[in-house]
Design an enzyme around this catalytic site. Structure first.
Site, PDB file in Angstrom:
ATOM      1  N   GLY A  31       0.822  -1.207   0.000  1.00  0.00           N
ATOM      2  CA  GLY A  31       0.000   0.000   0.000  1.00  0.00           C
ATOM      3  C   GLY A  31       0.853   1.253   0.000  1.00  0.00           C
ATOM      4  N   HIS A  37       4.773   2.327  -7.785  1.00  0.00           N
ATOM      5  CA  HIS A  37       3.783   1.247  -7.884  1.00  0.00           C
ATOM      6  C   HIS A  37       2.927   1.393  -9.146  1.00  0.00           C
ATOM      7  CE1 HIS A  37       4.235   1.551  -3.340  1.00  0.00           C
ATOM      8  NE2 HIS A  37       4.578   0.304  -3.584  1.00  0.00           N
ATOM      9  N   GLN A  61       7.822  -9.425   7.730  1.00  0.00           N
ATOM     10  CA  GLN A  61       9.057  -8.857   7.163  1.00  0.00           C
ATOM     11  C   GLN A  61       9.566  -7.654   7.946  1.00  0.00           C
ATOM     12  OE1 GLN A  61       6.927  -8.043   3.287  1.00  0.00           O
ATOM     13  NE2 GLN A  61       8.346  -6.335   3.206  1.00  0.00           N
ATOM     14  N   ASP A 150      13.954  -1.901  -4.980  1.00  0.00           N
ATOM     15  CA  ASP A 150      14.231  -2.970  -4.010  1.00  0.00           C
ATOM     16  C   ASP A 150      14.996  -4.075  -4.734  1.00  0.00           C
ATOM     17  OD1 ASP A 150      12.761  -1.939  -1.643  1.00  0.00           O
ATOM     18  OD2 ASP A 150      11.098  -2.016  -3.040  1.00  0.00           O
ATOM     19  N   GLN A 153      15.548  -7.501  -3.049  1.00  0.00           N
ATOM     20  CA  GLN A 153      14.266  -8.222  -2.994  1.00  0.00           C
ATOM     21  C   GLN A 153      13.955  -8.866  -4.353  1.00  0.00           C
ATOM     22  OE1 GLN A 153      10.563  -6.787  -0.969  1.00  0.00           O
ATOM     23  NE2 GLN A 153      10.026  -6.051  -2.987  1.00  0.00           N
ATOM     24  N   ARG A 187       8.337   5.254   2.370  1.00  0.00           N
ATOM     25  CA  ARG A 187       8.958   5.799   3.585  1.00  0.00           C
ATOM     26  C   ARG A 187       9.435   7.247   3.411  1.00  0.00           C
ATOM     27  NH1 ARG A 187      10.545   0.066   4.144  1.00  0.00           N
ATOM     28  NH2 ARG A 187       9.659  -0.658   6.116  1.00  0.00           N
TER      29      ARG A 187
HETATM   30  O1  PAF Z   1       8.142  -4.403  -1.737  1.00  0.00           O
HETATM   31  C1  PAF Z   1       7.159  -4.540  -0.971  1.00  0.00           C
HETATM   32  O2  PAF Z   1       6.307  -3.664  -0.885  1.00  0.00           O
HETATM   33  C2  PAF Z   1       7.031  -5.810  -0.158  1.00  0.00           C
HETATM   34  O3  PAF Z   1       8.260  -6.266   0.284  1.00  0.00           O
HETATM   35  C3  PAF Z   1       6.245  -6.938  -0.866  1.00  0.00           C
HETATM   36  C4  PAF Z   1       6.977  -7.430  -2.115  1.00  0.00           C
HETATM   37  C5  PAF Z   1       4.871  -6.422  -1.262  1.00  0.00           C
HETATM   38  C6  PAF Z   1       6.069  -8.126   0.080  1.00  0.00           C
HETATM   39  O4  PAF Z   1       5.386  -7.775   1.220  1.00  0.00           O
END
Ligand code: PAF
Length: 288
Positions: A31, A37, A61, A150, A153, A187
């Protein structure tokens, strides 16, 4: 745009879209949606008949002293943003829906999750891989869209998809930046005006090393020193790490011979920010 809070309703709606012959793109989020996004949602909706966006602030997380409680949450605004970007379905489950009592199974991509951000956020990537594995099992998309901001990730999730034969394509989209170069992040809203001005030094620092790389420098310690010099003058910025690593294996490097990740994490006041660029010896240039 459709909306589901339960796994069963999400599955039902997605199965109906599939039965209508649509392919499915998936954008997982926590969100606080911003242009980073929406660029993923737009990419998905231009390539698929049905785009699923999940909104779930995933507790597994976050470490015990992290910002789970103050993480920004505004579902109404997020629904408008997701719809405006072309989402077909927002799946916004509760914590109980995702982690019912007795939940005890975790997915871990070993080693890749212990370096860079993983070194200071133990268990963080285990939480990310677990929730994304669950979301992929619920949504079963054709393509998973992730942001390069990220980077670690994205590398870890790509490896998970490959290692577990999850049969989904992973598309990693470029970082979206503000006019001051700051990578968009949920953030950033924590930053004061002065801190925001400081945050622009991060991209300056990465770009300094990036331009040196474009001028032919391949020695990692010289690239890191150039980037660090920009941040060392800033008293407000506490560097957590600034490293060059292989862009796939995340192994340490002394020279850049293959695609490499120049990544940093800093603290500005109470706010932790990350950013990165890719150094590509194939093209001789860097991707911001
Ligand atoms: O990047 C994020 O916002 C989160 O780490 C994700 C991939 C939605 C997993 O909670």
């Amino acid at each position: 745009m459709e909306f589901a809070e339960s796994k069963s309703e999400a599955r039902r709606l997605i199965a109906r879209a599939r039965a209508d012959g649509k392919t499915v793109g998936f954008v997982p989020t926590m969100g606080a949606l911003h242009r980073g996004h929406t660029s993923l949602i737009e990419a998905s909706s231009s390539e698929h008949g049905y785009t699923v966006v999940s909104i779930f602030v995933n507790p597994t997380q976050f470490g015990p002293n992290e910002d789970l409680d103050r993480y920004p949450r505004d579902l109404k605004r997020d629904l408008e943003t997701a719809e405006g970007a072309g989402a077909s379905l927002v799946f916004a489950p509760s914590v109980e829906e995702m982690y019912p009592a007795g939940f005890t199974t975790f997915v871990e991509v070993s080693a890749l999750g212990d370096v860079l951000c993983g070194a200071s956020r133990p268990g963080h990537f285990r939480g990310v891989t677990t929730v994304v594995a669950k979301l992929l099992n619920i949504v079963r998309p054709d393509v998973l869209y992730l942001g390069r901001k990220d980077a670690q990730q994205a590398i870890i999730l790509s490896r998970m998809v490959r290692d577990l034969d999850l049969g989904v394509k992973v598309r990693v989209m470029p970082t979206v930046r503000g006019p001051d170069g700051v990578a968009l992040s949920s953030r950033n809203g924590y930053l004061s005006a002065e801190q925001r001005a400081c945050a622009s030094r991060l991209f300056e620092s990465l770009s300094k090393a990036g331009h040196l790389f474009e001028a032919g420098e391949r020695d990692v310690s010289r690239l890191v020193s150039a980037a660090r010099a920009v941040l060392d003058g800033e008293r407000e910025i506490a560097v957590e790490y600034l490293e060059v690593r292989d862009a796939e294996s995340l192994s340490e490097l002394s020279r850049v011979e293959d695609r490499a990740l120049l990544a940093l994490a800093v603290r500005i006041g109470d706010t932790r920010l990350i950013d990165n660029i890719i150094l590509d010896p194939g093209t001789g240039s860097f991707e911001a």
